[in-house]
Scaffold this active site. Structure first.
Site, PDB file in Angstrom:
ATOM      1  N   LYS A  37      -9.707  -3.352  20.048  1.00  0.00           N
ATOM      2  CA  LYS A  37      -8.319  -3.791  20.263  1.00  0.00           C
ATOM      3  C   LYS A  37      -7.862  -3.511  21.697  1.00  0.00           C
ATOM      4  CE  LYS A  37      -7.073  -3.141  15.386  1.00  0.00           C
ATOM      5  NZ  LYS A  37      -6.027  -3.144  14.387  1.00  0.00           N
ATOM      6  N   ASP A  63      -3.012  -9.500  13.616  1.00  0.00           N
ATOM      7  CA  ASP A  63      -3.135  -8.101  14.015  1.00  0.00           C
ATOM      8  C   ASP A  63      -2.094  -7.855  15.101  1.00  0.00           C
ATOM      9  OD1 ASP A  63      -3.854  -5.640  15.251  1.00  0.00           O
ATOM     10  OD2 ASP A  63      -5.809  -5.790  14.268  1.00  0.00           O
ATOM     11  N   ASN A  76       0.855  -1.186   0.000  1.00  0.00           N
ATOM     12  CA  ASN A  76       0.000   0.000   0.000  1.00  0.00           C
ATOM     13  C   ASN A  76       0.899   1.246   0.000  1.00  0.00           C
ATOM     14  OD1 ASN A  76       0.506   0.984   2.825  1.00  0.00           O
ATOM     15  ND2 ASN A  76      -0.215  -1.086   3.269  1.00  0.00           N
ATOM     16  N   ASP A 114      -3.570  -6.290   5.403  1.00  0.00           N
ATOM     17  CA  ASP A 114      -4.540  -7.141   6.115  1.00  0.00           C
ATOM     18  C   ASP A 114      -4.417  -8.596   5.685  1.00  0.00           C
ATOM     19  OD1 ASP A 114      -5.767  -5.195   7.733  1.00  0.00           O
ATOM     20  OD2 ASP A 114      -6.721  -4.360   5.937  1.00  0.00           O
TER      21      ASP A 114
HETATM   22  O1  C5P Z   1      -5.703  -1.788   9.821  1.00  0.00           O
HETATM   23  P1  C5P Z   1      -6.386  -1.164  10.993  1.00  0.00           P
HETATM   24  O2  C5P Z   1      -7.179   0.034  10.646  1.00  0.00           O
HETATM   25  O3  C5P Z   1      -7.081  -2.145  11.879  1.00  0.00           O
HETATM   26  O4  C5P Z   1      -5.165  -0.575  11.861  1.00  0.00           O
HETATM   27  C1  C5P Z   1      -5.398  -0.015  13.120  1.00  0.00           C
HETATM   28  C2  C5P Z   1      -4.133  -0.120  13.920  1.00  0.00           C
HETATM   29  O5  C5P Z   1      -3.737  -1.482  14.070  1.00  0.00           O
HETATM   30  C3  C5P Z   1      -2.913   0.578  13.351  1.00  0.00           C
HETATM   31  O6  C5P Z   1      -2.281   1.182  14.456  1.00  0.00           O
HETATM   32  C4  C5P Z   1      -2.070  -0.531  12.756  1.00  0.00           C
HETATM   33  O7  C5P Z   1      -0.691  -0.232  12.831  1.00  0.00           O
HETATM   34  C5  C5P Z   1      -2.416  -1.700  13.630  1.00  0.00           C
HETATM   35  N1  C5P Z   1      -2.406  -2.984  12.910  1.00  0.00           N
HETATM   36  C6  C5P Z   1      -1.483  -3.963  13.237  1.00  0.00           C
HETATM   37  N2  C5P Z   1      -1.487  -5.171  12.581  1.00  0.00           N
HETATM   38  C7  C5P Z   1      -2.396  -5.403  11.617  1.00  0.00           C
HETATM   39  C8  C5P Z   1      -3.333  -4.432  11.260  1.00  0.00           C
HETATM   40  C9  C5P Z   1      -3.307  -3.224  11.922  1.00  0.00           C
HETATM   41  O8  C5P Z   1      -0.635  -3.726  14.124  1.00  0.00           O
HETATM   42  N3  C5P Z   1      -2.371  -6.567  11.008  1.00  0.00           N
END
Ligand code: C5P
Length: 394
Positions: free
Chosen positions: A340, A305, A210, A279
């Site tokens: 989270k 995540d 991305n 993702d």
């Molecule tokens: O992708 P998302 O919107 O859920 O991301 C929210 C937060 O979670 C961000 O701080 C991102 O760095 C973290 N995140 C992560 N691992 C993932 C997806 C997101 O640490 N696989």
């Protein structure tokens, strides 16, 4: 450069060839709206003349204790009285030795002894002179005495040798001066930050990623260093310089990022997940280039995540998440905070895509939403750090 606006600085220039960089430093300070009073030592004036500094700063240059322009003949006291700090660049080995022992045999050394403001020095010397135990002893003593030492840098030297001892570049000294002025709200804290995108290989020449630039995560790393924290920065594939003072670990994929985080997380008091982690990743990483066809399908599997995993650990560090949304910022960001189990989420509306130099964010914590003024990413990062330091300190 708001931090420097309206400040008063005494710029001391001693006798090293790096004095030519002091002229550029004076120019940068003046550009940042700083009142710069240059004090030249006799040796400094051998390298760059007073007229140069006078023209750049638009102010008189001071060279002797016996200057009759000062009404009370007390230049050594008056020049530093309203100064925010004295900055000596370049600071030669000889001048550092003088400072260490409190000698006061010329205007600049007397001014330093009589000061009631902070003192910053940017050493500049040959690498052997820098490594000499006498210089190292002096530097240790100066640090113990509360003097801030900027650099020195490592690299090619005017004498043709290579090593530690060259003066930092003018822009780096300016950055360090700004950092010096930041409140040390994170002193003693160990901060772990993820930044940038991840890259999920499909085959040897293709992958999923991305457009995250990593700028916000790198700005946060710098803001945390400025605030006195010990920072480890785990970066996906980006082309940014590591903020000085931060330890950087480069990774490519989400799984590598997760492993690097899990290895470092026990030693962290604060975890800031800024990375735009992909993702999904392909189920299979094919060893050879997939041949073109009209339709191609790739099976994807969800990546772990990282942030949620860190936040769910027993003894989890203080966790900060980022939520880049294209709509419904408040409900999505607050939703992520709760899902989270994060004490703080930084939300921003992505209207022009990722990767810009500016940001406007809203902070979501248990007390509600707090909008920060739009600014460049470093300014925004400093505000985020101030807010999180209060929460993490509780
Ligand atoms: O992708 P998302 O919107 O859920 O991301 C929210 C937060 O979670 C961000 O701080 C991102 O760095 C973290 N995140 C992560 N691992 C993932 C997806 C997101 O640490 N696989």
């Amino acid at each position: 450069m708001m931090e420097l606006h309206g400040r008063r600085v005494v710029l001391g220039v001693t006798g090293g060839v790096a004095a030519y960089k002091a002229a550029e430093l004076a120019r940068l300070l003046v550009k940042a709206d700083v009142e710069v009073n240059v004090v030249l030592t006799e040796a400094g004036a051998q390298f760059v003349g007073a007229a140069t500094f006078q023209a750049i700063t638009g102010r008189p240059v001071w060279q002797t204790l016996w200057d009759s322009r000062m009404d009370n003949a007390m230049a050594h006291i008056d020049l530093s009285r309203d100064a925010d700090f004295i900055l000596i660049a370049p600071a030669t080995a000889d001048f550092l030795a003088k400072l260490t022992h409190g000698l006061a045999d010329d205007l600049l050394s007397t001014l330093c002894l009589a000061r009631d403001c902070p003192l910053l020095v940017a050493p500049a010397m040959n690498r052997q002179m820098w490594q000499n135990p006498a210089t190292q002893r002096n530097i240790m003593q100066l640090v113990n005495d509360g003097v801030s030492v900027l650099g020195p840098g490592i690299g090619e030297q005017a004498c043709g040798e290579t090593g530690a001892g060259r003066m930092l570049e003018a822009t780096e000294i300016l950055d360090d001066a700004i950092a010096f002025l930041q409140p040390k709200v994170m002193a003693g804290k160990r901060v772990l930050i993820t930044a940038g995108p991840t890259f999920e290989a499909i085959d040897p020449v293709r992958g999923l990623t991305n457009p995250s630039s990593g700028k916000m995560g790198f700005a946060l790393a710098r803001a945390c260093v400025e605030a006195g924290a010990q920072v480890t920065l785990i970066a996906g594939p980006v082309t940014l310089n590591t903020p000085r003072g931060a330890t950087r670990i480069d990774v490519t994929s989400a799984l590598q990022m997760r492993d690097a985080v899990m290895r470092a997380v026990d030693a962290a008091d604060v975890f800031i997940g800024v990375a735009a982690v992909a993702d999904y990743r392909p189920v299979e990483n094919v060893a050879h280039k997939i041949k073109k066809s009209l339709v191609m399908s790739i099976d994807l599997i969800a990546n772990p995540d990282i942030l949620a995993e860190v936040a769910a650990r027993p003894n989890a560090p203080f966790c900060v998440g980022f939520a880049a949304e294209s709509q419904n910022l408040a409900s999505y960001a607050e939703g992520k905070r709760v899902a989270k189990k994060l004490p703080l989420v930084v939300g921003n509306l992505v209207q022009d895509g990722l990767g810009g130099d500016q940001n406007a964010v809203t902070l979501f914590d248990e007390n509600g939403a707090h909008s920060l003024p739009q600014g460049d990413k470093l300014e925004v990062a400093r505000e985020i750090v101030k807010h999180l330091a209060v929460l993490a300190g509780k």
